[in-house]
Every structure is written in C-alpha cells, then in structure tokens.
Scaffold this active site. Sequence first.
Site, PDB file in Angstrom:
ATOM      1  N   GLU A 120       0.849  -1.206   0.000  1.00 35.15           N
ATOM      2  CA  GLU A 120       0.000   0.000   0.000  1.00 35.15           C
ATOM      3  C   GLU A 120       0.878   1.247   0.000  1.00 35.15           C
ATOM      4  OE1 GLU A 120      -3.355   0.203  -1.052  1.00 35.15           O
ATOM      5  OE2 GLU A 120      -3.502  -1.428   0.391  1.00 35.15           O
ATOM      6  N   HIS A 121       0.508   2.195  -0.849  1.00 37.78           N
ATOM      7  CA  HIS A 121       1.284   3.435  -1.039  1.00 37.78           C
ATOM      8  C   HIS A 121       2.685   3.135  -1.581  1.00 37.78           C
ATOM      9  CE1 HIS A 121      -1.585   6.384   0.552  1.00 37.78           C
ATOM     10  NE2 HIS A 121      -1.958   5.426   1.387  1.00 37.78           N
ATOM     11  N   THR A 122       2.807   2.011  -2.253  1.00 38.57           N
ATOM     12  CA  THR A 122       4.080   1.672  -2.896  1.00 38.57           C
ATOM     13  C   THR A 122       4.034   1.959  -4.391  1.00 38.57           C
ATOM     14  OG1 THR A 122       3.183  -0.554  -3.001  1.00 38.57           O
ATOM     15  CG2 THR A 122       4.845  -0.150  -1.312  1.00 38.57           C
ATOM     16  N   ASP A 123       2.813   2.027  -4.967  1.00 39.35           N
ATOM     17  CA  ASP A 123       2.710   2.123  -6.434  1.00 39.35           C
ATOM     18  C   ASP A 123       3.378   3.391  -6.973  1.00 39.35           C
ATOM     19  OD1 ASP A 123       0.703   3.690  -5.288  1.00 39.35           O
ATOM     20  OD2 ASP A 123      -0.809   3.202  -6.805  1.00 39.35           O
TER      21      ASP A 123
ATOM     22  N   LEU B 260     -13.069  -0.986  -3.989  1.00 42.62           N
ATOM     23  CA  LEU B 260     -12.921  -2.231  -4.751  1.00 42.62           C
ATOM     24  C   LEU B 260     -12.761  -1.941  -6.242  1.00 42.62           C
ATOM     25  CD1 LEU B 260     -15.498  -4.578  -2.971  1.00 42.62           C
ATOM     26  CD2 LEU B 260     -13.090  -4.276  -2.488  1.00 42.62           C
ATOM     27  N   SER B 261     -12.552  -0.669  -6.541  1.00 43.11           N
ATOM     28  CA  SER B 261     -12.250  -0.226  -7.903  1.00 43.11           C
ATOM     29  C   SER B 261     -13.354  -0.500  -8.923  1.00 43.11           C
ATOM     30  CB  SER B 261     -10.926  -0.816  -8.395  1.00 43.11           C
ATOM     31  OG  SER B 261     -10.498  -0.031  -9.478  1.00 43.11           O
TER      32      SER B 261
ATOM     33  N   ASP C  14      -5.104  -0.769 -10.707  1.00 41.07           N
ATOM     34  CA  ASP C  14      -6.507  -1.171 -10.832  1.00 41.07           C
ATOM     35  C   ASP C  14      -6.838  -1.623 -12.255  1.00 41.07           C
ATOM     36  OD1 ASP C  14      -6.497  -0.274  -8.276  1.00 41.07           O
ATOM     37  OD2 ASP C  14      -7.848   1.418  -8.591  1.00 41.07           O
TER      38      ASP C  14
ATOM     39  N   TYR D  27      -3.202  12.425   0.891  1.00 40.20           N
ATOM     40  CA  TYR D  27      -2.605  11.595  -0.168  1.00 40.20           C
ATOM     41  C   TYR D  27      -1.531  12.407  -0.895  1.00 40.20           C
ATOM     42  CZ  TYR D  27      -2.307   8.809  -4.490  1.00 40.20           C
ATOM     43  OH  TYR D  27      -1.859   8.066  -5.568  1.00 40.20           O
TER      44      TYR D  27
END
Length: 399
Positions: free
Chosen positions: A33-36, A123-124, A170, A219
Amino acid sequence: MTNPQELAQAFSEMFGAQPRIFRAPGRVNLIGEHTDYNEGFVMPAAIDYFSFVAIAPREDRTITARSDNFPETAELNLDRPMKGRKHWSDYPLGVAVKLEEAGHRLKGADLLIHGDVPIGSGLSSSAAIEVSTALALLDNAGLSIDRLDLAKICQKAENEYVGIRSGIMDQFIACFGKKDTAVMLDCRSLESTPLPLPEDVKLVACNTMVKHQLASSEYNARREECEEGVRILSKHLPNIKSLRDVSIAELGRFGSDLSDVVYRRCRHVITENDRVLRAATALRNGEVSRFGKLMAQSHQSLRDDYEVSCKELDLMVEFANETPDCIGARMTGGGFGGATINLVNSSKVDEFTVHVAKRYADATKIQPEIYVCSAADGADRVLVKDRLPFPACCIRLRP
Ligand code: ADP
Ligand code: MG
C-alpha cells in the site's frame, strides 16, 4: 437485474437491438500500500464482483451511455469530444475519448452499464467500468489491442479525463486478473508474477462506511514527503530514482538528514516493498500464516509510520483479529476510511462476517458492508446464453 440475460433484455427494450456484453472485475490489494507511486510492488487480485457493459452499434459517431446505477443518459460525439464534467459518465466516455486519441477509430454505439462492484468502496468499480467499456468499444469497432496498452489507456482516461491521479494497478488487474490467483506487480517495469492462492481462503473486504475529509489532501502530502525523502537521500545515493531503489540499511545509514516525519514515511515504503516480496515467497511456499503476519505488519506500518489509518479502520482490523479464522487483516486503499482486506478460512467465513459486523456496529454505531470474494479472471466478453448469475459466486452481507 440478476444476470446477463436480463441486461440484454433491458438493453433491447431500450434500444431495439440485441447487445454484446463485456465484463471487468473489481479488485482487492492483498499487500503493498502506497508503494505504487514509489515505483514499488503491489499484490492485487481481481474479484468475482463485476461491472457489465452491454453494447450495440449506431449508424452515427455518437456514443450514448446509461447506467442502471445512476440517472441521466450521457452522450458523446466522437467528432467533437467534450471535456470531463464531473459526471458519472466521465469514466466510460473518457475511455472513448482516450481510445480515439491513441489512434483507435471507434464507431458510434449505445451502452448500458450494470455494476455489481460496490461503488466508491475501494474495490475499484472505476477501473471495472473503464476496462469493460474499452473492450466493448473496441469490439464494436472491430478492433483489438494489446491488453497492457488497453490498461494504460484506461489509466489515462482516469488521470486526464476524470482528473484522478491514480496508478496503473486497478486497470492492470482488471485486465490481467486470474482465477484463484493473486498477481504481484512491479509498478516500475509492469512485470507481473501470478501467485496461486490457497484453495481454502476467501478474500473478505470490510467497508467502514466512512471517508474522512483529509483523504485527498493527505494523499498528496504523502506523495510530496516521499519525493522529499528521495531528494535528500539522493545526495548520498546519487543513483536512486525513487524509494524503490533504497534499502532499509541505506535509510538507516543516511536517514539522519531527514525530518522524523519524512524518515517514517520512507521507512513505510521501503519496508512495505520488502513485505510484498516476502509475502510472495510465503505464498509460493504455502506459508499462509506467515502471509497473515506480513499483512498485520503492513497495517501497523500504515498506521504508525505512514499515518493514513483512522479509528474505524483500526477497529475493523482489531475485531477481525479477534476471530481465530482470520489469517490476516489490514487497511487497504488510500486510507482515512474505506475498507480493510482480510484473508479468512473459507469454512469460517460466516462466523467471521457476523462477528466483525456486530463488533463494528456496536463500537461505532455504523453498519459496515462486508464483501466475501474469490479471486477471478480479468475482463472478457460474456455470452448472453451463459446464464451466469450476477455476481458469479459471492455473498454480499449487509447485517
Ligand atoms: P471505486 O473505489 O469504486 O473505484 P471511485 O470513486 O474511484 O471508487 O469510482 C467510482 C465512480 O466510477 C462512480 O462515481 C462512477 O462515476 C463510476 N462508476 C462505477 N461504477 C459504475 C456504474 N455501475 N455505473 C456508472 N458509473 C460507475
Ligand atoms: Mg477507483
């Protein structure tokens, strides 16, 4: 509406034509998470909640879009494309505009959308709409394109047409999901590794039903803090391009120049990347409880170092961990609300959902929504005669 026949029926009553139907799945992210946006690793799985698009050609170069989840029909003239207007239809129409901009000449079409992916729950549903619409529009024009290009065009639609600064995860997993399998994605090279999931686990998303105001400003702040970390660390490590390139030992050695806050943000990203890689190894070796421990560490790091959790997410994770059949639980998505993702033994999933829903409702006075999912294949055409139910095989529990 409960199955593709009904969607086809509704479509033919509306437009007087038999449609072709395409679907794309929502997704959960198991870890990473928050790595992309730091060019790191993520591990999503497509889920068996889908968005469906029914389509039939028109004589002109107009796209019309309706959704049974939203009011108002939207229209786009492909020869005079307008800009996004902060409307639900920005997602499907943005895909049409970006496909044309990329040189794929489309034909006019009527679209009817039906979504089973819960909207705005992390859930995109957005990527599911984008990817199913893209497949439908391309098929309608007799075109086919590389799936990775398709994912990138859909991401562009979301970034530039809708105006949301999101990564590729996603759209990628909506295109490349695989039944019973999680996919580790390297967000720098876009190389992916399929990782079969154990047969006897369910992917359970628990929606806190809260979204705190802070979410989007925080964010952006996190992205800037990561950039600042790279800027300062690159004085010692001139070859780094992103936090992906920094090891925990290097952070320890050179981190004294960073403020406490930036140091902790960097530590989250660096350790989270490492956790994704270790989680992949655990899955390969069938070490499910090890995987669960890494999920727990991910949550702690997001809560304490990255500071993107909130009371409701922490409670949801705490209540999940009270049940013996929860293998792992953590917040997922941007944070400050939204959902948790839980790995739960299949045979005890009902006990799990009942316990967590009750404990959460008692503690917060908010009824959560809980989605029990299995990993599913990526986007595809659905044959109307298939008589698949909507959604394929999962329970939506609204306690
Ligand atoms: P999520 O976490 O579900 O992706 P987003 O805010 O990113 O949340 O995307 C939700 C948006 O996607 C909706 O506001 C709508 O514009 C679009 N969308 C999703 N599902 C549908 C649907 N079934 N019909 C029409 N638009 C949809
Ligand atoms: Mg989205």
